[in-house]
Motif scaffolding. Structure first.
Motif, PDB file in Angstrom:
ATOM      1  N   LEU A  43      -5.281  53.735 -29.089  1.00  0.00           N
ATOM      2  CA  LEU A  43      -6.357  52.750 -29.056  1.00  0.00           C
ATOM      3  C   LEU A  43      -5.772  51.470 -28.484  1.00  0.00           C
ATOM      4  O   LEU A  43      -4.745  50.977 -28.969  1.00  0.00           O
ATOM      5  N   PHE A  44      -6.399  50.934 -27.459  1.00  0.00           N
ATOM      6  CA  PHE A  44      -5.920  49.724 -26.801  1.00  0.00           C
ATOM      7  C   PHE A  44      -6.922  48.603 -27.047  1.00  0.00           C
ATOM      8  O   PHE A  44      -8.112  48.755 -26.778  1.00  0.00           O
ATOM      9  N   LEU A  45      -6.431  47.486 -27.587  1.00  0.00           N
ATOM     10  CA  LEU A  45      -7.286  46.366 -27.945  1.00  0.00           C
ATOM     11  C   LEU A  45      -7.002  45.168 -27.053  1.00  0.00           C
ATOM     12  O   LEU A  45      -5.842  44.876 -26.743  1.00  0.00           O
ATOM     13  N   PHE A  46      -8.059  44.460 -26.695  1.00  0.00           N
ATOM     14  CA  PHE A  46      -7.970  43.289 -25.830  1.00  0.00           C
ATOM     15  C   PHE A  46      -8.836  42.188 -26.436  1.00  0.00           C
ATOM     16  O   PHE A  46      -9.963  42.448 -26.866  1.00  0.00           O
ATOM     17  N   ILE A  47      -8.307  40.959 -26.486  1.00  0.00           N
ATOM     18  CA  ILE A  47      -9.075  39.830 -27.000  1.00  0.00           C
ATOM     19  C   ILE A  47      -9.167  38.747 -25.928  1.00  0.00           C
ATOM     20  O   ILE A  47      -8.329  38.687 -25.024  1.00  0.00           O
ATOM     21  N   ASN A  48     -10.177  37.904 -26.050  1.00  0.00           N
ATOM     22  CA  ASN A  48     -10.332  36.816 -25.098  1.00  0.00           C
ATOM     23  C   ASN A  48      -9.562  35.577 -25.582  1.00  0.00           C
ATOM     24  O   ASN A  48      -8.974  35.576 -26.662  1.00  0.00           O
ATOM     25  N   ALA A  56     -12.187  47.371 -27.012  1.00  0.00           N
ATOM     26  CA  ALA A  56     -11.306  48.470 -27.391  1.00  0.00           C
ATOM     27  C   ALA A  56     -11.498  49.606 -26.411  1.00  0.00           C
ATOM     28  O   ALA A  56     -12.623  49.976 -26.095  1.00  0.00           O
ATOM     29  N   LEU A  57     -10.395  50.129 -25.908  1.00  0.00           N
ATOM     30  CA  LEU A  57     -10.405  51.226 -24.944  1.00  0.00           C
ATOM     31  C   LEU A  57      -9.756  52.430 -25.615  1.00  0.00           C
ATOM     32  O   LEU A  57      -8.666  52.322 -26.187  1.00  0.00           O
TER      33      LEU A  57
END
Length: 98
Positions: A43-48, A56-57
């Protein structure tokens, strides 16, 4: 509803990510900056920058799943709580007071 194995690795991109990115852009970040493959079951998480939006990818059997959460500040959570948060049909019902 999203179903993650409890053994899934979770990776958080350490720098703010442009939230206009979609599958291809986020997959590129996974490869170039995290050194991983988007289809490895993690699970890959990205925040601004403001830390009020999250993407989440995740790769499922049929392809890539992209989740988006935003508007309110995201709570601090353990990896298990994060999986529960992302899997829950009604996020407002989860206790985030910790």
């Amino acid at each position: 509803m999203m179903s993650l194995p409890t053994t899934a690795n979770i990776f958080l991109c350490s720098h703010p990510t442009e939230m206009r990115k979609s599958f291809c852009g986020l997959s590129g970040i996974v490869r170039s900056e995290l050194g991983r493959e988007p289809n490895d079951g993690s699970l890959f998480l990205f925040i601004n920058r403001r830390k009020d939006k999250l993407k989440a990818l995740f790769w499922e059997t049929d392809g890539v799943v992209l989740f988006y959460a935003g508007e309110s500040r995201l709570p601090r959570a353990t990896s298990q709580e994060l999986i529960e948060l992302l899997s829950h049909p009604d996020v407002d019902e989860i206790d985030t007071s910790r």
